[in-house]
Design a protein around this motif. Sequence first.
Motif, PDB file in Angstrom:
ATOM      1  N   ILE A 195       0.605  -1.208  -0.061  1.00  0.00           N
ATOM      2  CA  ILE A 195      -0.305  -0.254   0.006  1.00  0.00           C
ATOM      3  C   ILE A 195       0.802   1.212  -0.142  1.00  0.00           C
ATOM      4  N   PRO A 196       0.923   1.996  -1.107  1.00  0.00           N
ATOM      5  CA  PRO A 196       2.173   3.029  -1.452  1.00  0.00           C
ATOM      6  C   PRO A 196       2.344   4.098  -0.301  1.00  0.00           C
ATOM      7  N   PHE A 197      -0.188   4.424   0.536  1.00  0.00           N
ATOM      8  CA  PHE A 197       0.364   5.228   1.955  1.00  0.00           C
ATOM      9  C   PHE A 197       1.094   4.892   3.003  1.00  0.00           C
ATOM     10  N   LEU A 198       1.816   3.426   3.179  1.00  0.00           N
ATOM     11  CA  LEU A 198       1.914   3.219   4.653  1.00  0.00           C
ATOM     12  C   LEU A 198       3.667   2.634   3.878  1.00  0.00           C
ATOM     13  N   THR A 199       4.289   3.135   5.348  1.00  0.00           N
ATOM     14  CA  THR A 199       5.902   2.759   5.127  1.00  0.00           C
ATOM     15  C   THR A 199       5.831   1.313   5.621  1.00  0.00           C
TER      16      THR A 199
END
Lengths: 251, 403
Positions: free
Chosen positions: A110-114
Amino acid sequence: MTAHSPTSLTSPPAIETVGLTKVYGSGNTEVVALRDVSMTIERGEVVALLGPSGSGKSTLLSAIGLINPPTRGEIRIDGQVVMNGSRALVDVQRFRREKLGFVFQKSNLIPFLTALENVLVALAIAGREGRSARRRAMDLLASLGIADRARNLPSALSGGQQQRVAIARALANRPSLLLADEPTAALDSKLGRQVMELFRDVGHENRAGVLVVTHDQRALDVFDRSLRLEDGVLSEHAGSGATTLTSTHST
Amino acid sequence: MNLAVRDVRYNIGRFLLTAVGLGLLLMIVMGMGGIYAGIVADATLLVDQVESDLWIVQRDTRGPFAELSRLPSSVEDRARAVPGVADARRFVTHTIQRNHRGKPLRMTIVGLAWPGDRGAWLPITAGRSLAQGHYEIVADQTLGLAVGDRLKLGKDEYRVVGIVNNMLSSGGDGIAFMTVSDAQAVQFDAVGEATRLERAARRNRAGQDDLGLVQPGLLERASRPASAIPALGPPMVSAVLVTLKPGVDADEVRATMEGWADATVYTSDEQRELLLRGPVDRARRQIGLFRVLLVAISAIIMSLILYTMTLDKLHDIALLKLMGARDRMILGLVMQEAFLLGAIAYVLAYFIGERLFPFFPRRVIVTGDMLIWLAIAVAVICIIGSSLGIWKAMRIQPNEVLS
């Protein structure tokens, strides 16, 4: 390959399919993607699934992953019948979050999670949050050699690192079965082999059944055994050492 | 783990820009309501402030705020003679536009019944109320005048002696208060040539009449100023304001006055109601419709934004579903973002509006009720707006990840 003995005698198989058949369309447009596929993968067993494009590999994977139900046949996970034909006998969502782990050709982070949050989200979905979940996620990242990248977003990670995070995420809830769909297709051969070895190691260490769909025959020695799917028919791959497969189909 | 906050953090620039856009839209919705409240407050301000019990206006008219009302100033004396009346005073109002320091200056003049009414009831913020019967003005601050400024109106020069706040006419023009006689002088001002011509015409008419021929004194009087001719009477006023004695039945007094052929009587509440149903009502309906349209446009825009934001995340949502995420987690992701967007836009609308509305040409009054109404509207918009995105998110299948 590390020393390993499947645990079929002490616990039920990670996955067992009986007479799995998948038919798309009907009449003139009918396509049989899987034909009477029966197989067993024990906990801790790492299995490769080979086959040309269109042979039904992804269909088999999505059926076992409770994503795309079969037309006929039975699927048992951890000894429990979960699908009978197209009918689900359990809460599919719950089974997916508790028993299954997925790794794909692309890491699908998921791109918005580290990196850390990508692992934590799997634990959160299973209802595990807080300090223990964080420790578990960090342990997994550390065991895969990317603890130092925990706070990076996926866009800041290399392809190999992303795939490691995806594996950590898949293992977060200690699944009985880890399903991987061509996880090394986007990687060079050296990195691809490292990832395959990683699957083998995590499968053995976590006592998870691992089924890896792959085109890459150079890394087959990493697996406990190999299966081949052709025109929807499953068979033991030539040269495969192990014999725990039960293939009931004959043509 | 709050996915909405993390997604917003990841797309913070785009999210904030969207919130600013929505905030400006909501500010306009808020401003529309505020303008309406301002119109109502301005329109009813005088009626509320002058504190009279009855308004006597020209027969069959709705009073000086709704239309032209001209009444003989003798009505004031007549009203005083009615039993139960404590006080009666003349009221003059009209709107003028003059040039002041090279710029057009539009104002509504209100005449105060000197010496009884010196404007002590006015909310004076600087200077004082009227202290002499002529040539003094108390002006609203929107007119841009300062205490000590001098203003040429008609033949006379007037000095600004006081400044008041928020004293506007129903048309939104700032009010200038002066004595009734000054207000009439401004209203009926004519240039010298016109006055001379009028006097000559009067003398000529008298000369052609038998009465003028047999009484030469009349001819001489016809050439004098109008105020010196008893038959012409003093100038008209807009209305007469009546204050009743305590405990007096207003209907009884009113019935007496309604018997006069040249007057119609309203209570203050009726005068207020006439104002709101007359010139203000059309503005209210127009602004109301405009507000409805703006709310609908905001809802559509917000729906599109939230739908697009959801579309951007469809793959991630499919992945979450594949991992076994419950529907409420997906629902929470979309809804929380919608409410976050709505809340930020609402707060921005409030703060931008607070700084911008004072520069609007008309008074904008944002009340607590209005803010609550808008907050509820934003919440409803968020729910409606996110429903399309939720519908799309709920339909997405986990196997989309594999495609």
